[in-house]
Design a protein around this motif. Structure first.
Motif, PDB file in Angstrom:
ATOM      1  N   GLY A  71     -38.674 -14.240   4.677  1.00  0.00           N
ATOM      2  CA  GLY A  71     -38.632 -13.547   5.634  1.00  0.00           C
ATOM      3  C   GLY A  71     -38.993 -11.942   6.554  1.00  0.00           C
ATOM      4  O   GLY A  71     -39.284 -10.989   5.362  1.00  0.00           O
ATOM      5  N   SER A  72     -38.243 -12.075   7.037  1.00  0.00           N
ATOM      6  CA  SER A  72     -38.675  -9.927   8.085  1.00  0.00           C
ATOM      7  C   SER A  72     -36.947  -9.419   7.296  1.00  0.00           C
ATOM      8  O   SER A  72     -36.106  -9.836   7.499  1.00  0.00           O
ATOM      9  CB  SER A  72     -39.345  -9.967   9.459  1.00  0.00           C
ATOM     10  OG  SER A  72     -39.041  -8.823   9.598  1.00  0.00           O
ATOM     11  N   ASP A  73     -37.517  -8.220   7.043  1.00  0.00           N
ATOM     12  CA  ASP A  73     -35.872  -7.038   7.057  1.00  0.00           C
ATOM     13  C   ASP A  73     -36.629  -6.292   6.671  1.00  0.00           C
ATOM     14  O   ASP A  73     -37.571  -5.352   7.113  1.00  0.00           O
ATOM     15  CB  ASP A  73     -36.047  -8.144   5.377  1.00  0.00           C
ATOM     16  CG  ASP A  73     -34.586  -7.659   5.181  1.00  0.00           C
ATOM     17  OD1 ASP A  73     -33.425  -6.951   5.998  1.00  0.00           O
ATOM     18  OD2 ASP A  73     -34.119  -7.685   4.043  1.00  0.00           O
ATOM     19  N   TRP A  74     -35.314  -4.949   7.129  1.00  0.00           N
ATOM     20  CA  TRP A  74     -36.231  -3.616   6.734  1.00  0.00           C
ATOM     21  C   TRP A  74     -36.302  -3.186   5.816  1.00  0.00           C
ATOM     22  O   TRP A  74     -35.164  -3.999   4.221  1.00  0.00           O
ATOM     23  CB  TRP A  74     -34.471  -2.855   7.063  1.00  0.00           C
ATOM     24  CG  TRP A  74     -35.033  -1.538   7.468  1.00  0.00           C
ATOM     25  CD1 TRP A  74     -34.937  -0.638   6.200  1.00  0.00           C
ATOM     26  CD2 TRP A  74     -35.264  -0.638   8.320  1.00  0.00           C
ATOM     27  NE1 TRP A  74     -35.485   0.548   6.500  1.00  0.00           N
ATOM     28  CE2 TRP A  74     -35.343   0.856   7.838  1.00  0.00           C
ATOM     29  CE3 TRP A  74     -35.677  -1.043   9.760  1.00  0.00           C
ATOM     30  CZ2 TRP A  74     -35.764   1.920   9.130  1.00  0.00           C
ATOM     31  CZ3 TRP A  74     -35.533   0.196  10.436  1.00  0.00           C
ATOM     32  CH2 TRP A  74     -36.401   1.725   9.464  1.00  0.00           C
ATOM     33  N   GLY A  75     -37.220  -2.396   5.044  1.00  0.00           N
ATOM     34  CA  GLY A  75     -36.958  -2.127   3.799  1.00  0.00           C
ATOM     35  C   GLY A  75     -38.588  -1.356   3.161  1.00  0.00           C
ATOM     36  O   GLY A  75     -39.289  -0.804   4.710  1.00  0.00           O
ATOM     37  N   ALA A  76     -39.212  -0.596   2.329  1.00  0.00           N
ATOM     38  CA  ALA A  76     -40.411   0.170   1.889  1.00  0.00           C
ATOM     39  C   ALA A  76     -41.421  -1.073   1.613  1.00  0.00           C
ATOM     40  O   ALA A  76     -41.681  -2.226   1.415  1.00  0.00           O
ATOM     41  CB  ALA A  76     -40.290   0.612   0.874  1.00  0.00           C
ATOM     42  N   CYS A  77     -42.862  -0.868   2.576  1.00  0.00           N
ATOM     43  CA  CYS A  77     -43.389  -1.826   1.850  1.00  0.00           C
ATOM     44  C   CYS A  77     -44.603  -1.377   0.935  1.00  0.00           C
ATOM     45  O   CYS A  77     -44.165  -0.172   0.282  1.00  0.00           O
ATOM     46  CB  CYS A  77     -44.826  -1.007   2.991  1.00  0.00           C
ATOM     47  SG  CYS A  77     -45.922  -1.602   2.941  1.00  0.00           S
ATOM     48  N   GLU A  78     -44.651  -2.097   0.263  1.00  0.00           N
ATOM     49  CA  GLU A  78     -45.233  -1.866  -1.279  1.00  0.00           C
ATOM     50  C   GLU A  78     -46.522  -1.417  -1.015  1.00  0.00           C
ATOM     51  O   GLU A  78     -47.244  -0.360  -2.455  1.00  0.00           O
ATOM     52  CB  GLU A  78     -45.466  -3.622  -2.030  1.00  0.00           C
ATOM     53  CG  GLU A  78     -44.192  -4.192  -2.739  1.00  0.00           C
ATOM     54  CD  GLU A  78     -43.503  -5.176  -3.450  1.00  0.00           C
ATOM     55  OE1 GLU A  78     -45.272  -5.376  -3.728  1.00  0.00           O
ATOM     56  OE2 GLU A  78     -42.855  -5.610  -3.642  1.00  0.00           O
ATOM     57  N   GLU A  79     -47.175  -1.891  -0.284  1.00  0.00           N
ATOM     58  CA  GLU A  79     -48.447  -1.056  -0.213  1.00  0.00           C
ATOM     59  C   GLU A  79     -48.313   0.198   0.549  1.00  0.00           C
ATOM     60  O   GLU A  79     -49.921   1.401  -0.193  1.00  0.00           O
ATOM     61  CB  GLU A  79     -49.219  -1.953   1.198  1.00  0.00           C
ATOM     62  CG  GLU A  79     -50.878  -1.285   1.045  1.00  0.00           C
ATOM     63  CD  GLU A  79     -51.633  -2.420   0.160  1.00  0.00           C
ATOM     64  OE1 GLU A  79     -52.812  -2.033   0.388  1.00  0.00           O
ATOM     65  OE2 GLU A  79     -51.079  -2.809  -0.644  1.00  0.00           O
ATOM     66  N   CYS A  80     -47.754   0.962   1.666  1.00  0.00           N
ATOM     67  CA  CYS A  80     -48.130   2.483   1.874  1.00  0.00           C
ATOM     68  C   CYS A  80     -46.995   2.924   1.508  1.00  0.00           C
ATOM     69  O   CYS A  80     -46.799   4.554   1.784  1.00  0.00           O
ATOM     70  CB  CYS A  80     -47.739   2.045   3.046  1.00  0.00           C
ATOM     71  SG  CYS A  80     -47.171   1.704   4.475  1.00  0.00           S
ATOM     72  N   GLY A  81     -45.242   2.260   1.228  1.00  0.00           N
ATOM     73  CA  GLY A  81     -44.629   2.877   0.685  1.00  0.00           C
ATOM     74  C   GLY A  81     -43.695   3.221   1.948  1.00  0.00           C
ATOM     75  O   GLY A  81     -42.484   4.161   1.628  1.00  0.00           O
ATOM     76  N   GLU A  82     -44.438   3.093   3.113  1.00  0.00           N
ATOM     77  CA  GLU A  82     -43.130   3.163   4.491  1.00  0.00           C
ATOM     78  C   GLU A  82     -42.369   2.957   4.627  1.00  0.00           C
ATOM     79  O   GLU A  82     -42.118   1.152   4.307  1.00  0.00           O
ATOM     80  CB  GLU A  82     -44.091   3.312   5.715  1.00  0.00           C
ATOM     81  CG  GLU A  82     -43.259   4.242   6.775  1.00  0.00           C
ATOM     82  CD  GLU A  82     -44.473   4.410   7.373  1.00  0.00           C
ATOM     83  OE1 GLU A  82     -44.328   3.990   8.701  1.00  0.00           O
ATOM     84  OE2 GLU A  82     -45.775   4.564   7.775  1.00  0.00           O
ATOM     85  N   ASP A  83     -41.339   3.297   4.637  1.00  0.00           N
ATOM     86  CA  ASP A  83     -39.726   2.071   5.050  1.00  0.00           C
ATOM     87  C   ASP A  83     -39.831   1.998   6.847  1.00  0.00           C
ATOM     88  O   ASP A  83     -39.557   3.032   7.791  1.00  0.00           O
ATOM     89  CB  ASP A  83     -38.977   3.213   4.571  1.00  0.00           C
ATOM     90  CG  ASP A  83     -37.996   2.421   4.376  1.00  0.00           C
ATOM     91  OD1 ASP A  83     -37.051   1.633   4.013  1.00  0.00           O
ATOM     92  OD2 ASP A  83     -35.948   2.941   4.331  1.00  0.00           O
TER      93      ASP A  83
END
Length: 54
Positions: free
Chosen positions: A11-23
């Motif tokens: 599902g959708s959540d707040w966190g850091a993207c594994e690809e670009c690292g952006e939170d």
């Protein structure tokens, strides 16, 4: 945890993207039950454009 629990956990959540690292607040767990990645909306769209058609 069962496979059903795993599937429901995607599902959708707040966190850091594994690809670009952006939170960001729009990260989404994508992939299969054995190969999951957490990507933001922008990286998901990039991956979709780069992946070959089925």
């Amino acid at each position: 945890m069962t496979d059903v629990d795993d599937a429901l956990d995607l599902g959708s959540d707040w966190g850091a993207c594994e690809e670009c690292g952006e939170d960001t607040p729009d990260v989404l767990r994508v992939g299969t039950l054995t190969d999951k990645r957490i990507l933001c909306k922008e990286c998901r769209q990039k991956n979709r454009r780069q992946s070959p058609p089925d």
